[in-house]
Design a protein around this motif. Structure first.
Motif, PDB file in Angstrom:
ATOM      1  N   THR A 178       1.094  -0.897  -0.106  1.00  0.00           N
ATOM      2  CA  THR A 178       0.484   0.138  -0.270  1.00  0.00           C
ATOM      3  C   THR A 178       0.937   1.241   0.084  1.00  0.00           C
ATOM      4  O   THR A 178       1.369   1.720   0.794  1.00  0.00           O
ATOM      5  N   LEU A 179       0.700   2.000  -0.366  1.00  0.00           N
ATOM      6  CA  LEU A 179       1.100   3.414  -1.125  1.00  0.00           C
ATOM      7  C   LEU A 179       0.327   4.478  -0.007  1.00  0.00           C
ATOM      8  O   LEU A 179      -0.589   4.814  -0.747  1.00  0.00           O
ATOM      9  N   ASP A 180       1.322   4.935   0.339  1.00  0.00           N
ATOM     10  CA  ASP A 180       0.458   6.254   1.495  1.00  0.00           C
ATOM     11  C   ASP A 180       1.221   7.419   0.880  1.00  0.00           C
ATOM     12  O   ASP A 180       2.284   7.268   0.387  1.00  0.00           O
ATOM     13  N   THR A 203       5.483  13.686   0.479  1.00  0.00           N
ATOM     14  CA  THR A 203       5.923  12.125   1.189  1.00  0.00           C
ATOM     15  C   THR A 203       5.154  11.147   0.645  1.00  0.00           C
ATOM     16  O   THR A 203       4.882  11.535   0.866  1.00  0.00           O
ATOM     17  N   PHE A 204       6.165  10.271   1.252  1.00  0.00           N
ATOM     18  CA  PHE A 204       4.827   8.840   1.058  1.00  0.00           C
ATOM     19  C   PHE A 204       5.844   7.285   1.891  1.00  0.00           C
ATOM     20  O   PHE A 204       7.412   8.153   2.617  1.00  0.00           O
ATOM     21  N   GLU A 205       4.590   6.202   2.218  1.00  0.00           N
ATOM     22  CA  GLU A 205       5.568   5.273   2.644  1.00  0.00           C
ATOM     23  C   GLU A 205       4.761   4.608   1.535  1.00  0.00           C
ATOM     24  O   GLU A 205       4.185   4.086   0.915  1.00  0.00           O
ATOM     25  N   THR A 209      -1.739   2.861  -7.583  1.00  0.00           N
ATOM     26  CA  THR A 209      -2.419   3.297  -6.931  1.00  0.00           C
ATOM     27  C   THR A 209      -1.985   4.205  -5.116  1.00  0.00           C
ATOM     28  O   THR A 209      -0.736   3.872  -5.161  1.00  0.00           O
ATOM     29  N   TYR A 210      -2.295   5.249  -4.354  1.00  0.00           N
ATOM     30  CA  TYR A 210      -2.300   5.722  -3.855  1.00  0.00           C
ATOM     31  C   TYR A 210      -3.504   5.687  -2.606  1.00  0.00           C
ATOM     32  O   TYR A 210      -4.046   5.844  -2.931  1.00  0.00           O
ATOM     33  N   ASN A 211      -2.925   5.755  -1.127  1.00  0.00           N
ATOM     34  CA  ASN A 211      -4.109   6.558  -0.161  1.00  0.00           C
ATOM     35  C   ASN A 211      -3.823   7.385   0.328  1.00  0.00           C
ATOM     36  O   ASN A 211      -2.556   8.084   0.420  1.00  0.00           O
ATOM     37  N   LEU A 212      -4.662   9.133   0.343  1.00  0.00           N
ATOM     38  CA  LEU A 212      -3.903  10.519   0.460  1.00  0.00           C
ATOM     39  C   LEU A 212      -4.322   9.631   1.861  1.00  0.00           C
ATOM     40  O   LEU A 212      -5.039   9.838   2.968  1.00  0.00           O
TER      41      LEU A 212
END
Length: 422
Positions: free
Chosen positions: A165-167, A271-273, A253-256
């Motif tokens: 999962t990409l935040d 910034t991302f995790e 795909t990503y989550n904010l």
């Protein structure tokens, strides 16, 4: 006579034994291969630097600098610290070696140990390992941010890590973030009595870090705090919108995640995790972001920058949990030589096979046939090569596949072809 006390590894560090290290090496080779296809080159950095480098870049008020660094004074009375992270070292090297004169963006990756005096727990050690990459240059085009994340997913795909999962978030630039921090601090002061000691301290030193809190009794309070997205300037809003569009173009795909602020002072904008399964509460396997202005802070010319660091310890745990760390045989072929006159031939065969990249175990002394095959089996060898006087006379060797005991008579050329093919 008193028994000598056994010396053990220091708390928070551990040995990575051969069976594990082979898996680590495979992962690191995958990183080298994938990063190379994106135009990145490896940089090897010292494990200790002047303490001032981290105080200026990471932030003197951060927990890393204030509590976690291993710092000592050398014989020249200079303050030196083991590196707690590598971005500052990359930027120092970029400035020191005039890499701004190189054409295009400078794309660098690194691998190696970092050091922080934290409380040891699953996936977190005081000597831990990171695989990271940085892009330094004159452009802050959102496509750079998106391609860096694309490279990460290509790497994780190569090593077989699934369910990621990409935040994603933007924490703005120096101007709009400073205004947001004051709004956030005012709200935090209003609820200060409901927060724990760490969060109370961070209200003054680094209010953004309060958003990182994992304390269960603080979560409901944090959800009521102002959000950075509502305070971005127009330039940062535009930049973030384009980062998202560029990710869409790449099918990522990503989550904010408005609470994703990262722990180091130098981050800005993107910034991302990346979150991986199988890690429990410490589930971030990679984190990164943009740090335009860090090069200037450390004495260089105005430069844009973005990078990430993969926690290799956590990555290996996640791969292990997903059963993606299939054992790699430590021995391809075990040579059984019988009779003193055959040893010279056995040595030459071993040399040729090793020269072709085949892992060969050659006993230094003659073993009885049954004992030799037993040792080959215990070592996990795939094949045994039997070399006796009859084989030398015939110009062929007996090749025995240990999994099913099937054996064939082969020439040296056929021997090499078979081992390469299998």
């Amino acid at each position: 006579m008193a028994e000598r006390q056994q010396i053990r590894a220091i708390k928070g560090v551990r040995d990575i034994l051969p069976l594990e290290s082979r898996a680590w090496s495979r992962v690191e080779r995958a990183a080298q291969d994938v990063f190379g296809t994106f135009g990145f080159a490896e940089i090897r950095l010292p494990i200790f630097e002047q303490t001032e480098l981290f105080a200026r870049s990471v932030g003197a008020d951060t927990d890393i600098v204030g509590k976690e660094m291993y710092t000592f004074t050398d014989r020249d009375e200079a303050s030196i610290s083991l590196r707690p992270e590598a971005t500052a070292s990359v930027v120092r090297a970029y400035i020191e070696h005039g890499m701004h004169t190189l054409p295009g963006d400078v794309k660098l990756y690194y691998m190696g140990p970092m050091f922080r005096r934290e409380r040891p727990q699953k996936g977190r050690y005081r000597q831990f390992y990171q695989i990271g990459a940085e892009v330094l240059g004159q452009s802050d085009a959102p496509g750079i941010d998106a391609e860096l994340i694309e490279m990460l997913f290509a790497f994780f795909g190569r090593v077989g890590l699934e369910g990621l999962t990409l935040d994603l978030n933007s924490i703005g630039c120096k101007e709009c973030r400073s205004k947001y921090v004051e709004v956030l601090r005012a709200k935090l002061l209003y609820v200060k009595d409901k927060l724990g000691a760490d969060s109370q301290r961070r209200i003054e030193t680094n209010p953004l870090r309060v958003l990182d809190s994992k304390a269960p009794d603080e979560q409901a309070i944090i959800e009521t705090l102002p959000r950075i997205a509502d305070h971005l300037c127009e330039a940062c809003k535009t930049h973030f919108a384009e980062v998202r569009r560029q990710l869409d173009l790449r099918g990522i795909t990503y989550n904010l995640n408005w609470r994703l602020v990262r722990g180091l002072d130098y981050y800005m904008r993107t910034t991302f995790e990346i979150i991986a399964p199988g890690l429990g509460s410490q589930n971030a396997v990679c984190g990164g972001g943009r740090y335009d202005g860090l090069v200037e802070l450390l004495g260089g010319l105005p430069t844009k920058g973005i990078g990430f660091a993969i926690g290799e310890d956590r990555l290996m745990l996640s791969l292990e949990a997903a059963a993606k760390l299939a054992a790699e045989p430590s021995v391809d072929a075990f040579i059984v030589w019988m009779g003193a006159a055959t040893q010279a031939t056995a040595i030459k065969v071993a040399q040729r096979l090793r020269g072709a990249g085949i892992k060969v175990e050659l006993p230094p002394e003659e073993f009885k046939f049954k004992k030799a095959l037993g040792l080959a089996d215990k070592l996990g060898a795939r094949y045994a090569i039997l070399i006796g006087e009859n084989e030398i006379a015939a110009g062929k060797f007996t090749l025995k596949r240990l999994a099913d005991a099937v054996q064939t008579s082969v020439t040296e050329v056929e021997l090499l072809e078979t081992l390469r093919a299998n």
